[in-house]
Scaffold this motif. Structure first.
Motif, PDB file in Angstrom:
ATOM      1  N   GLY A 159       0.819  -1.216   0.000  1.00  0.00           N
ATOM      2  CA  GLY A 159       0.000   0.000   0.000  1.00  0.00           C
ATOM      3  C   GLY A 159       0.844   1.253   0.000  1.00  0.00           C
ATOM      4  N   ALA A 160       1.960   1.227   0.740  1.00  0.00           N
ATOM      5  CA  ALA A 160       2.835   2.401   0.774  1.00  0.00           C
ATOM      6  C   ALA A 160       3.368   2.716  -0.618  1.00  0.00           C
ATOM      7  N   LEU A 161       3.839   1.694  -1.316  1.00  0.00           N
ATOM      8  CA  LEU A 161       4.412   1.915  -2.647  1.00  0.00           C
ATOM      9  C   LEU A 161       3.339   2.312  -3.659  1.00  0.00           C
ATOM     10  N   PHE A 162       2.207   1.635  -3.631  1.00  0.00           N
ATOM     11  CA  PHE A 162       1.136   1.916  -4.592  1.00  0.00           C
ATOM     12  C   PHE A 162       0.547   3.301  -4.378  1.00  0.00           C
ATOM     13  N   PHE A 163       0.141   3.589  -3.148  1.00  0.00           N
ATOM     14  CA  PHE A 163      -0.475   4.879  -2.873  1.00  0.00           C
ATOM     15  C   PHE A 163       0.547   6.012  -2.850  1.00  0.00           C
ATOM     16  N   GLY A 164       1.815   5.683  -2.539  1.00  0.00           N
ATOM     17  CA  GLY A 164       2.848   6.709  -2.582  1.00  0.00           C
ATOM     18  C   GLY A 164       2.997   7.286  -3.979  1.00  0.00           C
ATOM     19  N   TRP A 165       3.008   6.401  -4.980  1.00  0.00           N
ATOM     20  CA  TRP A 165       3.102   6.862  -6.362  1.00  0.00           C
ATOM     21  C   TRP A 165       1.870   7.686  -6.742  1.00  0.00           C
ATOM     22  N   LEU A 166       0.686   7.222  -6.353  1.00  0.00           N
ATOM     23  CA  LEU A 166      -0.537   7.954  -6.665  1.00  0.00           C
ATOM     24  C   LEU A 166      -0.578   9.304  -5.953  1.00  0.00           C
ATOM     25  N   THR A 167      -0.032   9.355  -4.740  1.00  0.00           N
ATOM     26  CA  THR A 167      -0.032  10.610  -3.975  1.00  0.00           C
ATOM     27  C   THR A 167       0.798  11.677  -4.671  1.00  0.00           C
ATOM     28  N   ASP A 168       1.964  11.298  -5.190  1.00  0.00           N
ATOM     29  CA  ASP A 168       2.780  12.270  -5.918  1.00  0.00           C
ATOM     30  C   ASP A 168       2.122  12.687  -7.232  1.00  0.00           C
ATOM     31  N   ARG A 169       1.327  11.817  -7.811  1.00  0.00           N
ATOM     32  CA  ARG A 169       0.735  12.106  -9.118  1.00  0.00           C
ATOM     33  C   ARG A 169      -0.598  12.846  -9.012  1.00  0.00           C
ATOM     34  N   PHE A 170      -1.454  12.428  -8.065  1.00  0.00           N
ATOM     35  CA  PHE A 170      -2.818  12.963  -8.018  1.00  0.00           C
ATOM     36  C   PHE A 170      -3.106  13.847  -6.808  1.00  0.00           C
ATOM     37  N   GLY A 227       7.644   9.933 -13.621  1.00  0.00           N
ATOM     38  CA  GLY A 227       7.711   8.485 -13.684  1.00  0.00           C
ATOM     39  C   GLY A 227       8.636   7.887 -12.648  1.00  0.00           C
ATOM     40  N   PHE A 228       8.534   6.558 -12.490  1.00  0.00           N
ATOM     41  CA  PHE A 228       9.361   5.841 -11.524  1.00  0.00           C
ATOM     42  C   PHE A 228      10.845   5.999 -11.836  1.00  0.00           C
ATOM     43  N   GLY A 229      11.183   6.037 -13.137  1.00  0.00           N
ATOM     44  CA  GLY A 229      12.599   6.144 -13.512  1.00  0.00           C
ATOM     45  C   GLY A 229      13.241   7.405 -12.996  1.00  0.00           C
ATOM     46  N   ILE A 230      12.545   8.535 -13.157  1.00  0.00           N
ATOM     47  CA  ILE A 230      13.072   9.814 -12.674  1.00  0.00           C
ATOM     48  C   ILE A 230      13.178   9.809 -11.158  1.00  0.00           C
ATOM     49  N   ILE A 231      12.168   9.254 -10.497  1.00  0.00           N
ATOM     50  CA  ILE A 231      12.181   9.190  -9.034  1.00  0.00           C
ATOM     51  C   ILE A 231      13.375   8.373  -8.550  1.00  0.00           C
ATOM     52  N   ALA A 232      13.586   7.209  -9.163  1.00  0.00           N
ATOM     53  CA  ALA A 232      14.691   6.346  -8.745  1.00  0.00           C
ATOM     54  C   ALA A 232      16.034   7.017  -8.979  1.00  0.00           C
ATOM     55  N   ARG A 233      16.197   7.663 -10.154  1.00  0.00           N
ATOM     56  CA  ARG A 233      17.464   8.341 -10.439  1.00  0.00           C
ATOM     57  C   ARG A 233      17.699   9.486  -9.472  1.00  0.00           C
ATOM     58  N   PHE A 244      14.287  14.909   0.239  1.00  0.00           N
ATOM     59  CA  PHE A 244      14.200  14.646  -1.196  1.00  0.00           C
ATOM     60  C   PHE A 244      13.263  15.655  -1.847  1.00  0.00           C
ATOM     61  N   PRO A 245      13.404  15.884  -3.154  1.00  0.00           N
ATOM     62  CA  PRO A 245      12.600  16.915  -3.824  1.00  0.00           C
ATOM     63  C   PRO A 245      11.090  16.683  -3.703  1.00  0.00           C
ATOM     64  N   MET A 246      10.365  17.768  -3.776  1.00  0.00           N
ATOM     65  CA  MET A 246       8.921  17.783  -3.624  1.00  0.00           C
ATOM     66  C   MET A 246       8.227  16.717  -4.476  1.00  0.00           C
ATOM     67  N   GLU A 247       8.642  16.575  -5.724  1.00  0.00           N
ATOM     68  CA  GLU A 247       7.952  15.701  -6.662  1.00  0.00           C
ATOM     69  C   GLU A 247       8.118  14.221  -6.319  1.00  0.00           C
ATOM     70  N   THR A 248       9.117  13.886  -5.505  1.00  0.00           N
ATOM     71  CA  THR A 248       9.393  12.490  -5.147  1.00  0.00           C
ATOM     72  C   THR A 248       9.066  12.196  -3.689  1.00  0.00           C
ATOM     73  N   ARG A 249       8.527  13.177  -2.979  1.00  0.00           N
ATOM     74  CA  ARG A 249       8.428  13.062  -1.521  1.00  0.00           C
ATOM     75  C   ARG A 249       7.609  11.857  -1.069  1.00  0.00           C
ATOM     76  N   ALA A 250       6.384  11.739  -1.542  1.00  0.00           N
ATOM     77  CA  ALA A 250       5.535  10.646  -1.074  1.00  0.00           C
ATOM     78  C   ALA A 250       6.113   9.294  -1.457  1.00  0.00           C
ATOM     79  N   MET A 251       6.679   9.195  -2.666  1.00  0.00           N
ATOM     80  CA  MET A 251       7.251   7.929  -3.099  1.00  0.00           C
ATOM     81  C   MET A 251       8.500   7.589  -2.295  1.00  0.00           C
ATOM     82  N   ALA A 252       9.295   8.596  -1.933  1.00  0.00           N
ATOM     83  CA  ALA A 252      10.473   8.352  -1.105  1.00  0.00           C
ATOM     84  C   ALA A 252      10.057   7.836   0.269  1.00  0.00           C
ATOM     85  N   ILE A 253       9.055   8.475   0.865  1.00  0.00           N
ATOM     86  CA  ILE A 253       8.551   7.998   2.154  1.00  0.00           C
ATOM     87  C   ILE A 253       8.083   6.559   2.028  1.00  0.00           C
TER      88      ILE A 253
END
Length: 500
Positions: A90-101, A270-276, A407-416
Motif C-alpha cells: 500500500g505504501a508503494l502503490f499509494f505513494g506513487w498515486l499521492t505524488d501524481r494525483f 515516472g518511476f525512472g526519474i524518481i529512482a534516479r 528529497f525533492p517535492m515531486e518524489t516526496r511521497a514515493m520516497a517515504i
C-alpha cells in the motif's frame, strides 16, 4: 504566467513564479495548523490501536466458540505477515498515486480503504476472509504513511516541522496504550460473549475512523503540490484564505515575503526519474534513510517481538498481566517524541537523530548485560525498556521526518513509501524470523543475542546519521532539496551544512 484552470493538465514547459512556500513557512502557529494535526495525525493512533489489539486478542480468536477457526500462531504469524505485506504494498502503490494525483485525494482514499477492510475483518466467518482483510487493512495503513507524512511536512511551517512530525508519528503509541486497555475489556466474557468481544474491537476502530473522516475532509490539498501540478491559482487562493484567517486570529498583519521561485509545471513524474533522483542525485541521503529505517525496525523487533515471552518465561508474569507492562512501555514510547521533539528544531537534526539512535542502542546493550547477569526482575526490565524506547521512539519518528524532507517535492511521497516499505519489511519479515525464535527459546543467551543485534544496528545507524544527516531544522523544504520542476535550479549539494 497564470496557472491553468482547475482540473486541466499544464502544458509542457508552462511556468509560474510563486511565493507560496515562503508564505507558508512564515505563518505563525494557528488554529488552522491544529486542524491539520488533528485531521492527519490521528490515524497513527488508529494504527497503534489496530496492531496492539490484534496481538492481544489473538488467543481469544483461537479459542473454541470465537466464531473463527484459526490458531493463535496463524494470527500472530500469517495474519501479521499479511498485514505487513499489505502495508508495504500500500505504501508503494499509494505513494506513487499521492505524488501524481495529490495529497488530499489519497489521504481520503487510504482512510476509506482502511475503514472498509477493518469493518470486513469484524465480520470474518472463515480464515481466508480474515486473512484477506488483514492484508487490505495493512494496504490502507501503508498508504496513509506516504500521503499523510508528505502532507504534514508541506503544510507545517519550517520552524515547527520537526517537533510536529515526531509527535504525530509518536502518537502511534497512544493507540497502543488504548489497544492494550481495550482488549482487557473486550475479552471479558462477563461483559461480552466470546464470539462478540473481539469483533467489537475492530468495530471501534471503524467508529474512530469515521470521526477522523469528518475532520479530515476540511484539511486542504498541499499548495506546494498544487503549484507544481498546474493548479497555481488554487494554491494562491488557499494561502490567501489561510493568511486572512490567521491575521484575524492573531489581530496583526503578516509580514511580506520576498522569496520567490519559478516552476515548470508538470502532470507527474515516472518511476525512472524518481529512482534516479533518490539513488543517483542523492545517494548519501538514500544511505541515511535506509540506515535509519532498518536500524529502528530491528531494535523494535528485538524488544516487542519477545517482551511477552521474556516476562512470562524468565520472570513468571501471568499472560493475563503482560498487557499492563506493555501499556507502560507504550507510554515511554510516546513521551520520548513529546519531550524531545522540540530539540529537533532547536538543537538540530544531525545531533538529535544521531544521539537518540546511539543512546537507545547503548542503553539496550546495558539492558542485555544486566539481563545476562540476572540483575533484573519484571519491573526493572520494563523500566530498562522504557528508557531504551524513550530515545528510540524519538529516533524512529525522526526517520519518517528525515525521508520526508530531504528529497525533492515531486518524489516526496514515493520516497517515504519506499523507505517505509524497506523498514517495515525488515521489521515485519526478517525481524520475526530472527527474534521470535531467540526470545521464546527460554535460553538467556539467545535473548541477549536478540538485544545485541538490535542495539548494534541502532548504533550503526546513529553513526551514519552523525556523518550524513542533513541540518534541515528551520529550513524551507525547497532549500533542503531543490524541486525537480524548478527553472534553472542551483546545483544541489548533499552537504549537511546549513546555509548562512
Amino acid at each position: 504566467m497564470a496557472a491553468p484552470a482547475a482540473g486541466s493538465v499544464p502544458a509542457a514547459g508552462a511556468t509560474i513564479t510563486t511565493d507560496v512556500p515562503a508564505r507558508l513557512d512564515r505563518l505563525p502557529w494557528s488554529r488552522w495548523h491544529w486542524l491539520i494535526v488533528i485531521g492527519l495525525g490521528t490515524v497513527w493512533i488508529l494504527d497503534g490501536l489496530e496492531v496492539t489489539t490484534v496481538g492481544n486478542i489473538a488467543g481469544r480468536i483461537a479459542e473454541d466458540g470465537s466464531g473463527l477457526s484459526v490458531s493463535a500462531a496463524q494470527i500472530t504469524g500469517l495474519a501479521a505477515a499479511l498485514y505487513v505485506a499489505g502495508a508495504c504494498s500500500g505504501a508503494l502503490f499509494f505513494g506513487w498515486l499521492t505524488d501524481r494525483f495529490g495529497r488530499k485525494k489519497l489521504f481520503m482514499v487510504t482512510l476509506a480503504v482502511y475503514l472498509s477492510a477493518t469493518a470486513m475483518t469484524a465480520l470474518s466467518f472463515q480464515p481466508w476472509w480474515f486473512f484477506t482483510f488483514r492484508f487490505l487493512t495493512g494496504f490502507g495503513i501503508g498508504g496513509e504513511y506516504a500521503a499523510i507524512n508528505s502532507a504534514i511536512d508541506e503544510l507545517i511551517p519550517s520552524r515547527y516541522r520537526g517537533r510536529v512530525d515526531l509527535i504525530i508519528n509518536g502518537s502511534y503509541w497512544l493507540g497502543a496504550i488504548g489497544g492494550s486497555l481495550l482488549s482487557i475489556v473486550a475479552l471479558n466474557t462477563h461483559i461480552f460473549p466470546k464470539d462478540v468481544g473481539w469483533r467489537l474491537t475492530f468495530a471501534l476502530g471503524v467508529v474512530l475512523g469515521l470521526v477522523i473522516i469528518l475532520v479530515r475532509r476540511h484539511v486542504p490539498e498541499s499548495p506546494r503540490w498544487q503549484f507544481i501540478h498546474g493548479h497555481g491559482d488554487e494554491a494562491n487562493e488557499l494561502v490567501d484564505s489561510v493568511e486572512k484567517d490567521v491575521e484575524r486570529e492573531k489581530h496583526e498583519r503578516l509580514p511580506k515575503v520576498t522569496q520567490k521561485m519559478t516552476i515548470h509545471q508538470r502532470a507527474g513524474i515516472g518511476f525512472g526519474i524518481i529512482a534516479r533522483t533518490v539513488f543517483t542525485r542523492y545517494p548519501r541521503r538514500a544511505v541515511l534513510g535506509l540506515s535509519l529505517f532498518v536500524g529502528q525496525a530491528f531494535l523494535y523487533n528485538a524488544i516487542t517481538f519477545g517482551f511477552g515471552n521474556i516476562l512470562t518465561t524468565f520472570f513468571g508474569v501471568s499472560t493475563g498481566d503482560t498487557g499492563y507492562y506493555f501499556a507502560v512501555i507504550a507510554a515511554g514510547n510516546f513521551i520520548g517524541p513529546l519531550l524531545l521533539g522540540p530539540l529537533f528544531d532547536t538543537v538540530g537534526r544531525r545531533i538529535m537523530i544521531s544521539s537518540t539512535y546511539i543512546l537507545s542502542g547503548l542503553l539496550l546493550f546495558g539492558t542485555a548485560y544486566l539481563f545476562h547477569r540476572g540483575s533484573l526482575d519484571a519491573t526493572t526490565m520494563t523500566a530498562c525498556w522504557c528508557a531504551v524506547l524513550f530515545f528510540a521512539s524519538a529516533g524512529a519518528s525522526s526517520a519518517y521526518l528525515t525521508v520526508s524532507e530531504i528529497f525533492p517535492m515531486e518524489t516526496r511521497a514515493m520516497a517515504i513509501a519506499f523507505f517505509y516499505a524497506v523498514g517495515t519489511a525488515a521489521g515485519g519479515i526478517s525481524g520475526p524470523l530472527v527474534f521470535s525464535d531467540l526470545t521464546k527459546s527460554g535460553v538467556v543467551s539467545d535473548t541477549v543475542t536478540a538485544f545485541v543485534i538490535g542495539a548494534s544496528l541502532m548504533c550503526a545507524a546513529g553513526l551514519v546519521a552523525a556523518f550524513l544527516a542533513i541540518n534541515a531544522e528551520r529550513r524551507s523544504l525547497e532549500d533542503i532539496a531543490t524541486p525537480l520542476s524548478q527553472a534553472s535550479p542551483p546545483s544541489d549539494s548533499e552537504s549537511a551544512t546549513t546555509p548562512a
